[in-house]
Structures are given as structure tokens and as C-alpha cells.
Scaffold this motif. Structure first.
Motif, short mmCIF file in Angstrom:
data_model
loop_
_atom_site.label_atom_id
_atom_site.label_comp_id
_atom_site.label_asym_id
_atom_site.label_seq_id
_atom_site.Cartn_x
_atom_site.Cartn_y
_atom_site.Cartn_z
N PRO A 62 0.81 -1.23 0.00
CA PRO A 62 0.00 0.00 0.00
C PRO A 62 0.84 1.28 0.00
N ILE A 63 1.97 1.27 0.68
CA ILE A 63 2.83 2.46 0.68
C ILE A 63 3.36 2.71 -0.73
N ALA A 64 3.80 1.65 -1.40
CA ALA A 64 4.29 1.79 -2.78
C ALA A 64 3.20 2.38 -3.68
N ARG A 65 1.96 1.92 -3.54
CA ARG A 65 0.86 2.43 -4.36
C ARG A 65 0.58 3.89 -4.04
N TRP A 66 0.57 4.26 -2.77
CA TRP A 66 0.35 5.65 -2.38
C TRP A 66 1.42 6.56 -2.98
N LEU A 67 2.63 6.05 -3.09
CA LEU A 67 3.74 6.83 -3.64
C LEU A 67 3.74 6.84 -5.17
N GLY A 68 2.84 6.05 -5.77
CA GLY A 68 2.69 6.06 -7.22
C GLY A 68 3.44 4.97 -7.96
N PHE A 69 3.91 3.97 -7.25
CA PHE A 69 4.62 2.86 -7.88
C PHE A 69 3.64 1.72 -8.11
N GLN A 70 3.58 1.23 -9.34
CA GLN A 70 2.66 0.14 -9.67
C GLN A 70 3.19 -1.21 -9.20
N GLN A 71 4.50 -1.33 -9.12
CA GLN A 71 5.11 -2.57 -8.67
C GLN A 71 5.99 -2.28 -7.46
N THR A 72 6.08 -3.25 -6.58
CA THR A 72 6.91 -3.09 -5.39
C THR A 72 8.18 -3.90 -5.60
N SER A 73 9.21 -3.24 -6.07
CA SER A 73 10.50 -3.91 -6.31
C SER A 73 11.14 -4.28 -4.97
N THR A 74 12.13 -5.14 -5.05
CA THR A 74 12.88 -5.51 -3.85
C THR A 74 13.52 -4.28 -3.22
#
Length: 111
Positions: A62-74
Motif C-alpha cells: 500500500p505504501i508503494a501504491r500511495w507513492l505512485g509505484f505500480q510494482q513493489t520492487s525488492t
């Protein structure tokens, strides 16, 4: 006078804000290393406050999505998890049985 926050210099009066980078035209603003730690900590605190309790393993997506990233990389997951660890170590968040919650007597800022 500025204070160091990772590779960033911030004003002591800096108020973090959550910025979604999904539609930015700047490629550099979409790079993980360009995410200020204070902004990530702010987002984590907001997520935990809104959820009241959240599994520590459930924070990164969810943090990655809030920041605008579609994928959560390592790399992004590790950067977020480090800020979770820092918030727990500072006493801003509690970790109990794998669940994060806001510390009762938290007087810290999200910086």
C-alpha cells in the motif's frame, strides 16, 4: 540549518507530505533512491493510524501504491521496511506479534 535524513537535507521545520509520483513526467522522481525517508515514514504512520493495526509484512504494497509505484520492487520494499524498523526503534510505532500500531505515548514527529 538543515538536518540530514539519509541522502537528503531537510529543514527542521519541514512537514512531510505524501506525493503520488504516478503521473510525473520526471523519470528521476520515480526512482526509488529519490524517495525521501521522511515521506516514507509519514506514509507508514498514516497507514497504521488509518488501519489502527497492520501486519508488518503488509505495509510495503500500500505504501508503494500511495507513492505512485505500480510494482513493489525488492529495492522499494527494503527501503520501506527500513523506515518501518526506524519507526519501531524510535518508539513511534509498536510491533507486537507481527502487528504494527501507533505507540500510545508517541510524541515524535514523522521525521
Amino acid at each position: 540549518m538543515c538536518v540530514e535524513d539519509g541522502a537528503f537535507l531537510i529543514s527542521p521545520k519541514h512537514t512531510p507530505m505524501l506525493r503520488n509520483r504516478a503521473n510525473t513526467e520526471s523519470r528521476s522522481l520515480r526512482q526509488v533512491e529519490m524517495l525521501p525517508p521522511s515521506e516514507i515514514r509519514y506514509a507508514i504512520r498514516k497507514l497504521v493510524e488509518l488501519s489502527h493495526r497492520v501486519g508488518s509484512a503488509e505495509v510495503s504494497v500500500p505504501i508503494a501504491r500511495w507513492l505512485g509505484f505500480q510494482q513493489t520492487s525488492t529495492q522499494l520494499r527494503e527501503k520501506i521496511e527500513k523506515q518501518v524498523d526506524d519507526l519501531v526503534a524510535s518508539g513511534a510505532l509498536r510491533l507486537d506479534a507481527g502487528q504494527l500500531s501507533v505507540a500510545r505515548n508517541d510524541r515524535s514527529t514523522s521525521r
